[in-house]
Design a protein around this motif. Structure first.
Motif, PDB file in Angstrom:
ATOM      1  N   SER A 382     -62.495 -71.664 -24.840  1.00 33.22           N
ATOM      2  CA  SER A 382     -61.055 -71.920 -24.751  1.00 33.22           C
ATOM      3  C   SER A 382     -60.639 -72.617 -23.451  1.00 33.22           C
ATOM      4  O   SER A 382     -59.453 -72.860 -23.247  1.00 33.22           O
ATOM      5  CB  SER A 382     -60.275 -70.601 -24.879  1.00 33.22           C
ATOM      6  N   GLY A 383     -61.572 -72.956 -22.580  1.00 33.98           N
ATOM      7  CA  GLY A 383     -61.201 -73.569 -21.303  1.00 33.98           C
ATOM      8  C   GLY A 383     -61.073 -75.079 -21.401  1.00 33.98           C
ATOM      9  O   GLY A 383     -61.067 -75.664 -22.495  1.00 33.98           O
ATOM     10  N   ASN A 384     -61.001 -75.735 -20.245  1.00 30.48           N
ATOM     11  CA  ASN A 384     -60.839 -77.191 -20.217  1.00 30.48           C
ATOM     12  C   ASN A 384     -61.967 -77.893 -19.451  1.00 30.48           C
ATOM     13  O   ASN A 384     -61.849 -79.068 -19.111  1.00 30.48           O
ATOM     14  CB  ASN A 384     -59.489 -77.566 -19.599  1.00 30.48           C
ATOM     15  N   SER A 385     -63.047 -77.199 -19.167  1.00 31.47           N
ATOM     16  CA  SER A 385     -64.176 -77.809 -18.479  1.00 31.47           C
ATOM     17  C   SER A 385     -65.372 -77.924 -19.429  1.00 31.47           C
ATOM     18  O   SER A 385     -65.371 -77.357 -20.521  1.00 31.47           O
ATOM     19  CB  SER A 385     -64.564 -76.997 -17.236  1.00 31.47           C
ATOM     20  N   GLU A 386     -66.407 -78.672 -18.996  1.00 28.47           N
ATOM     21  CA  GLU A 386     -67.605 -78.885 -19.808  1.00 28.47           C
ATOM     22  C   GLU A 386     -68.802 -78.186 -19.170  1.00 28.47           C
ATOM     23  O   GLU A 386     -68.829 -77.986 -17.954  1.00 28.47           O
ATOM     24  CB  GLU A 386     -67.908 -80.380 -19.936  1.00 28.47           C
ATOM     25  N   ALA A 387     -69.771 -77.835 -20.008  1.00 29.00           N
ATOM     26  CA  ALA A 387     -70.990 -77.215 -19.495  1.00 29.00           C
ATOM     27  C   ALA A 387     -72.159 -77.574 -20.405  1.00 29.00           C
ATOM     28  O   ALA A 387     -71.978 -77.852 -21.600  1.00 29.00           O
ATOM     29  CB  ALA A 387     -70.847 -75.699 -19.411  1.00 29.00           C
ATOM     30  N   THR A 388     -73.350 -77.593 -19.814  1.00 33.69           N
ATOM     31  CA  THR A 388     -74.588 -77.802 -20.558  1.00 33.69           C
ATOM     32  C   THR A 388     -75.497 -76.611 -20.312  1.00 33.69           C
ATOM     33  O   THR A 388     -75.693 -76.200 -19.160  1.00 33.69           O
ATOM     34  CB  THR A 388     -75.312 -79.081 -20.101  1.00 33.69           C
ATOM     35  N   ILE A 389     -76.017 -76.036 -21.391  1.00 34.33           N
ATOM     36  CA  ILE A 389     -76.933 -74.906 -21.247  1.00 34.33           C
ATOM     37  C   ILE A 389     -78.228 -75.215 -21.987  1.00 34.33           C
ATOM     38  O   ILE A 389     -78.248 -76.014 -22.925  1.00 34.33           O
ATOM     39  CB  ILE A 389     -76.326 -73.589 -21.774  1.00 34.33           C
ATOM     40  N   LEU A 390     -79.290 -74.589 -21.532  1.00 35.58           N
ATOM     41  CA  LEU A 390     -80.587 -74.701 -22.185  1.00 35.58           C
ATOM     42  C   LEU A 390     -81.030 -73.323 -22.634  1.00 35.58           C
ATOM     43  O   LEU A 390     -81.095 -72.393 -21.830  1.00 35.58           O
ATOM     44  CB  LEU A 390     -81.624 -75.279 -21.218  1.00 35.58           C
ATOM     45  N   LEU A 391     -81.331 -73.203 -23.914  1.00 41.07           N
ATOM     46  CA  LEU A 391     -81.883 -71.967 -24.467  1.00 41.07           C
ATOM     47  C   LEU A 391     -83.384 -72.180 -24.614  1.00 41.07           C
ATOM     48  O   LEU A 391     -83.829 -73.089 -25.314  1.00 41.07           O
ATOM     49  CB  LEU A 391     -81.261 -71.667 -25.832  1.00 41.07           C
ATOM     50  N   THR A 392     -84.169 -71.346 -23.955  1.00 42.69           N
ATOM     51  CA  THR A 392     -85.614 -71.530 -23.983  1.00 42.69           C
ATOM     52  C   THR A 392     -86.303 -70.210 -23.671  1.00 42.69           C
ATOM     53  O   THR A 392     -85.669 -69.142 -23.757  1.00 42.69           O
ATOM     54  CB  THR A 392     -86.040 -72.639 -22.996  1.00 42.69           C
ATOM     55  N   ARG A 393     -87.593 -70.273 -23.285  1.00 43.46           N
ATOM     56  CA  ARG A 393     -88.358 -69.071 -22.973  1.00 43.46           C
ATOM     57  C   ARG A 393     -88.922 -69.174 -21.572  1.00 43.46           C
ATOM     58  O   ARG A 393     -89.339 -70.238 -21.120  1.00 43.46           O
ATOM     59  CB  ARG A 393     -89.527 -68.891 -23.945  1.00 43.46           C
ATOM     60  N   VAL A 394     -88.944 -68.069 -20.898  1.00 43.97           N
ATOM     61  CA  VAL A 394     -89.628 -67.955 -19.607  1.00 43.97           C
ATOM     62  C   VAL A 394     -90.415 -66.655 -19.636  1.00 43.97           C
ATOM     63  O   VAL A 394     -89.832 -65.586 -19.858  1.00 43.97           O
ATOM     64  CB  VAL A 394     -88.640 -67.946 -18.424  1.00 43.97           C
ATOM     65  N   GLY A 395     -91.716 -66.756 -19.456  1.00 44.07           N
ATOM     66  CA  GLY A 395     -92.542 -65.554 -19.511  1.00 44.07           C
ATOM     67  C   GLY A 395     -92.469 -64.829 -20.832  1.00 44.07           C
ATOM     68  O   GLY A 395     -92.573 -63.606 -20.895  1.00 44.07           O
TER      69      GLY A 395
END
Length: 407
Positions: A382-395
């Protein structure tokens, strides 16, 4: 289209008709066809010309302005090597001292055009009569290039192989039979379904001093013949082929990747990845930079080269992501700054996105089976900014990394 209709299409009337057509517009094609038939052109000739106009429009992405003077089939265009990738093929033959090349299974002649343009003598052959005729049209500007309608297995190669003769093979990777609605036949990824066969390709490589064969990007590492060089190539971030080189053309035996971006090509070799350690990635050490190897590098199994280049560690085997505290320019990898990292938990991720007033979310993922659209809905942005996320595995654990593009 059959050979007789192709002959009419390349005659004075047919060729003039094709060259007079406006830029292809799917919405106007039916009306244009009706006007041409009303003007007295044969219906079959009009249909063939409009088909070529449509294929030429699609071919611009592979051949640029040259597409306006070429002919195509739907299958042939899809399997054809784009000019930016074919040119390095030809350069490898030329720079290895090769002067004449047999192009066995030439298709519509995309690689043969590059070979001829590099100044090499070309004998191209295709088992399909119509395809061979189209290749001949596409090669007509080069006097030192010739096309014959003949099966690759029956082409007579020089009995005593001189060092300046090479062979290029592009085995058909489609199964003959009923075409789909687009006119294309079913694609195959199996070595034992190639035409000419993989056994034939290898037999040529055993007798000719310089051989290259274009194969599917899914070519298995375990199938790389001893002493050869397997080269995975990407264009615009998409892996488009794996070429196996033998003899004089196997400059550095083993696996390698070539990343083509515009006018530049970057090479990564198996030796570049030697000795790289991919152990040690931890969630609490992911602040810094994240590097994403080009897909050709990943497909060639050479992410270790990126590990060495940035002095980092890979997040997980085969993922192609490497984390490092160092800011390094790598032309064949994307670079991101890691803003934050946490175990993948919907409630915690939603809170983070809310706190950062994120309304537009780009989701990257690798190594996890999560529905991106469903996750985005669950976040209730619902905000007004942008973001990039990465879904992955670590360990072995699923994690989410918050990223920003790094300059």
């Amino acid at each position: 289209m059959d050979p007789a209709l192709l002959a009419r299409l390349t005659s004075g009337e047919g060729w003039g008709l094709m060259q007079s057509l406006p830029t292809y517009d799917e919405t106007a094609a039916l009306a244009l066809g009706a006007r041409l038939r009303d003007a007295g052109f044969d219906a079959d000739l009009v249909a063939a010309a409009l088909t070529q106009s449509r294929l030429r429009a699609r071919a611009v992405g592979k051949f640029g302005e040259a597409a306006a003077e070429m002919l195509f089939t739907a299958d042939g265009l899809e399997q054809a090597t784009r000019s930016e990738v074919a040119a390095p093929h030809a350069a490898r033959f030329r720079d290895s001292g090769i002067q004449s090349v047999f192009d066995l299974g030439c298709g519509i002649g995309s690689d043969a055009r590059a070979l001829a343009s590099a100044g090499l003598r070309v004998m191209a052959a295709d088992s399909d009569e119509l395809t061979a005729m189209i290749a001949a049209v596409n090669l007509k500007q080069w006097e030192h290039a010739r096309v014959i309608h003949q099966r690759a297995e029956t082409v007579q190669l020089p009995p005593s192989q001189p060092r300046d003769v090479g062979v290029w093979l592009d085995p058909a990777r489609r199964i003959p039979g009923v075409a789909d609605i687009t006119g294309r036949t079913r694609r195959t990824f199996r070595l034992d379904e190639l035409s000419p066969s993989w056994d034939f390709v290898r037999s040529v490589a055993e007798t000719v001093p310089a051989v290259g064969a274009k194969l599917s990007p899914s070519f298995a590492h375990s199938a790389v013949p001893p002493g050869s060089q397997a080269q995975w190539t990407s264009f615009g971030g998409e892996v488009v082929e794996c070429v196996v080189w033998w003899g004089e053309l196997a400059w550095q035996p083993g696996r390698c990747a070539v990343v083509v971006t515009g006018r530049f090509a970057y090479e990564v070799h198996e030796q570049d990845a030697a000795g790289a350690s991919t152990d040690g990635a931890r969630l609490d050490r992911l602040h810094g930079y994240l590097y994403e190897a080009d897909r050709a590098v990943i497909r060639a199994g050479l992410t270790g080269a990126l590990v060495r280049r940035v002095d980092g560690v890979e997040l997980g085997a085969g993922l192609g992501y490497v984390t490092s505290p160092r800011d390094v320019l790598v032309p064949w990898a994307k670079k991101y700054s890691v803003i934050d990292a946490m175990p993948l938990n919907n409630k915690a991720l939603r809170a983070w996105l809310r706190d950062h007033r994120v309304g537009r979310l780009t989701i990257k993922k690798r190594g996890v089976s999560i529905d991106s659209d469903q996750l985005r809905r669950q976040m209730r942005l619902s905000g007004n900014s942008e973001a990039t996320i990465l879904l992955t595995r670590v360990g072995g654990a699923q994690v989410v990394l918050m990223l920003s593009a790094a300059l």
